[in-house]
Scaffold this motif. Structure first.
Motif, PDB file in Angstrom:
ATOM      1  N   UNK A 308       4.421 -37.709 -38.019  1.00 13.32           N
ATOM      2  CA  UNK A 308       3.557 -38.622 -37.272  1.00 13.32           C
ATOM      3  C   UNK A 308       2.287 -38.928 -38.050  1.00 13.32           C
ATOM      4  N   UNK A 309       1.745 -37.943 -38.775  1.00 14.18           N
ATOM      5  CA  UNK A 309       0.567 -38.188 -39.596  1.00 14.18           C
ATOM      6  C   UNK A 309       0.893 -39.100 -40.774  1.00 14.18           C
ATOM      7  N   UNK A 310       2.018 -38.833 -41.418  1.00  9.33           N
ATOM      8  CA  UNK A 310       2.415 -39.668 -42.564  1.00  9.33           C
ATOM      9  C   UNK A 310       2.676 -41.105 -42.115  1.00  9.33           C
ATOM     10  N   UNK A 311       3.382 -41.275 -40.996  1.00 10.73           N
ATOM     11  CA  UNK A 311       3.696 -42.616 -40.513  1.00 10.73           C
ATOM     12  C   UNK A 311       2.436 -43.381 -40.124  1.00 10.73           C
ATOM     13  N   UNK A 312       1.499 -42.715 -39.465  1.00  9.13           N
ATOM     14  CA  UNK A 312       0.251 -43.383 -39.108  1.00  9.13           C
ATOM     15  C   UNK A 312      -0.533 -43.780 -40.355  1.00  9.13           C
ATOM     16  N   UNK A 313      -0.561 -42.901 -41.326  1.00  6.53           N
ATOM     17  CA  UNK A 313      -1.231 -43.180 -42.602  1.00  6.53           C
ATOM     18  C   UNK A 313      -0.631 -44.412 -43.273  1.00  6.53           C
ATOM     19  N   UNK A 314       0.704 -44.483 -43.309  1.00  2.49           N
ATOM     20  CA  UNK A 314       1.373 -45.623 -43.935  1.00  2.49           C
ATOM     21  C   UNK A 314       1.263 -46.884 -43.078  1.00  2.49           C
ATOM     22  N   UNK A 315       1.228 -46.735 -41.764  1.00  2.23           N
ATOM     23  CA  UNK A 315       1.086 -47.909 -40.902  1.00  2.23           C
ATOM     24  C   UNK A 315      -0.261 -48.579 -41.098  1.00  2.23           C
ATOM     25  N   UNK A 316      -1.328 -47.798 -41.214  1.00  5.42           N
ATOM     26  CA  UNK A 316      -2.647 -48.378 -41.459  1.00  5.42           C
ATOM     27  C   UNK A 316      -2.659 -49.110 -42.793  1.00  5.42           C
ATOM     28  N   UNK A 317      -2.065 -48.505 -43.812  1.00  6.55           N
ATOM     29  CA  UNK A 317      -2.022 -49.140 -45.141  1.00  6.55           C
ATOM     30  C   UNK A 317      -1.164 -50.401 -45.125  1.00  6.55           C
ATOM     31  N   UNK A 318       0.029 -50.316 -44.530  1.00 14.75           N
ATOM     32  CA  UNK A 318       0.935 -51.468 -44.539  1.00 14.75           C
ATOM     33  C   UNK A 318       0.389 -52.633 -43.719  1.00 14.75           C
ATOM     34  N   UNK A 319      -0.239 -52.344 -42.578  1.00  9.41           N
ATOM     35  CA  UNK A 319      -0.833 -53.420 -41.782  1.00  9.41           C
ATOM     36  C   UNK A 319      -1.950 -54.108 -42.545  1.00  9.41           C
ATOM     37  N   UNK A 320      -2.740 -53.336 -43.278  1.00  5.67           N
ATOM     38  CA  UNK A 320      -3.811 -53.929 -44.085  1.00  5.67           C
ATOM     39  C   UNK A 320      -3.245 -54.777 -45.210  1.00  5.67           C
ATOM     40  N   UNK A 321      -2.196 -54.293 -45.864  1.00  5.39           N
ATOM     41  CA  UNK A 321      -1.564 -55.068 -46.940  1.00  5.39           C
ATOM     42  C   UNK A 321      -1.046 -56.405 -46.415  1.00  5.39           C
ATOM     43  N   UNK A 322      -0.340 -56.370 -45.277  1.00 10.35           N
ATOM     44  CA  UNK A 322       0.184 -57.614 -44.699  1.00 10.35           C
ATOM     45  C   UNK A 322      -0.936 -58.579 -44.340  1.00 10.35           C
ATOM     46  N   UNK A 323      -2.023 -58.065 -43.773  1.00  3.83           N
ATOM     47  CA  UNK A 323      -3.141 -58.931 -43.400  1.00  3.83           C
ATOM     48  C   UNK A 323      -3.815 -59.532 -44.626  1.00  3.83           C
TER      49      UNK A 323
END
Length: 409
Positions: A308-323
């Protein structure tokens, strides 16, 4: 046990019901549960300052897209990009039968009632997903009609293709759920996602070029085959456990999203295996045994083991990349990147406190210098890694968007 007793009482009260009446009761209970979940976070201040303004602004923006056309920052977006959005949307949702865990003991003995409930749930899922797809297509109409100068015929066939893809993905997700090995299920899901994306790309070329006959034939075949092969599963009791797992995931999706976005709620992860993938023998990471390294080793092992920590970490990064890739104005990119830095730093600090201070023994030493040295080192390294990941993928994505030419109408 208490849950089974409540379910037994409910079943005794509902056993004289028809299958449709039972389905209607279960559906009403599910909607009330979702409403109560939403109301748990949406008090009057959220409605007044966030929800209502967002609805009003969205209505005015949507109206301006019809009158004034799409905004200028959409100029780079090719028509095929909406197929990418639709493809991502097609991977949401699942068939729901509105069954409960206690049905395995009570309702499963009543074949006609049990099959009737699942049948009504199956048809309701088809209609509900069709309505969701229609809403998405209506939201994209200004971009299709005003900006891309397409016709309502394009939107009509686009709707049918998205609906067929959604039905097929819902059928596919059931069989992916049957895979016992988590690693194998992830690999197969990624491969299926890539293969279907190529298929959607081919259909987008046909759709843009006006080959509507081929598009509608493929859509009808895919949609019909998906529903035709899934409907017999309604009568199979042996698949009850898998369907129940899917049902629980869909029912608790909103609640899990609230927990995931909340910094005040601990996201616990239940492991089905006896040993973790990494550090399964619990060997030392640092040869030099110091207080600082002890805090670091504790945090690193827990952070990596808890997905859950790894997924949240990657979700924040991936959402920023897409934006950063999608939003063209430089000043908006700067604002998004600054927001990312603040969010990531705050989240890493909260995660450190959850991991290290969760045990009374480690919490006892939170005032020591070694604690702050380890905290600053761990947060700093993960923070820099996040910046490098976002910079690398955002730069690569921006380069590909500017280099690859998409077909235009």
């Amino acid at each position: 046990m208490r849950r089974y007793l409540i379910a037994s009482t409910t079943f005794q009260r509902d056993k004289i019901m028809t299958s449709f009446q039972l389905f209607r009761r279960r559906l009403t209970q599910d909607w009330l549960f979702q409403i109560r979940t939403f109301r748990s976070i949406a008090d009057w201040t959220i409605w007044l300052y966030l929800i209502i303004p967002t609805i009003v602004v969205s209505i005015f923006i949507y109206r301006s897209w019809w009158i004034d056309g799409a905004p200028t920052w959409m100029a780079w977006m090719p028509v095929s990009f909406i197929f990418l959005l639709g493809y991502f949307f097609s991977w949401t949702g699942a068939y729901r039968f509105y069954t409960d865990e206690a049905d395995m003991v009570f309702l499963i003995k009543k074949d006609s009632l049990f099959y009737g409930l699942r049948k009504w749930g199956f048809f309701y899922s088809l209609i509900f997903q069709a309505m969701n797809t229609l809403v998405v297509v209506i939201a994209l109409l200004p971009f299709l009609i005003q900006y891309s100068q397409l016709t309502f015929k394009h939107a009509f066939y686009y709707f049918f293709f998205l609906l067929a893809m959604k039905y097929f993905v819902m059928y596919l997700k059931f069989y992916l759920k049957k895979i016992q090995s988590k690693m194998k299920r992830i690999i197969v899901t990624i491969l299926a996602f890539i293969l279907l994306s190529w298929f959607a790309k081919i259909i987008s070329f046909l759709w843009i070029s006006g080959n509507f006959g081929i598009v509608i034939i493929i859509s009808m075949v895919v949609g019909f085959v998906s529903t035709y092969f899934y409907y017999p599963l309604v009568k199979k009791k042996s698949l009850f456990s898998i369907e129940l797992a899917i049902e629980q995931e869909e029912k608790l999706k909103l609640l899990q999203a609230i927990h995931q976005m909340s910094f005040d709620i601990e996201k616990t992860k239940v492991y089905s295996r006896k040993k973790p993938w990494l550090f399964r023998n619990s060997k030392r990471i640092f040869k030099k045994r110091t207080s600082r390294n002890g805090f670091l080793e504790l945090f690193i092992k827990v952070f990596i083991r808890n997905t859950s920590y790894i997924l949240t970490y990657m979700q924040i990064c991936s959402a920023t990349v897409a934006a950063l890739i999608i939003v063209p104005p430089i000043w908006m990119k700067v604002i998004i990147f600054i927001g990312f830095l603040l969010m990531m730093w705050i989240w890493l600090g909260i995660t450190w406190e959850r991991v290290v201070l969760s045990h009374p023994f480690s919490k006892k030493y939170q005032g020591y210098d070694a604690y702050f040295l380890a905290r600053n080192w761990a947060i700093g390294v993960l923070f820099i890694c996040a910046i490098l990941v976002v910079g690398l993928f955002a730069g690569s994505g921006y380069f590909l968007v500017n280099q690859i030419s998409f077909p235009q109408v």
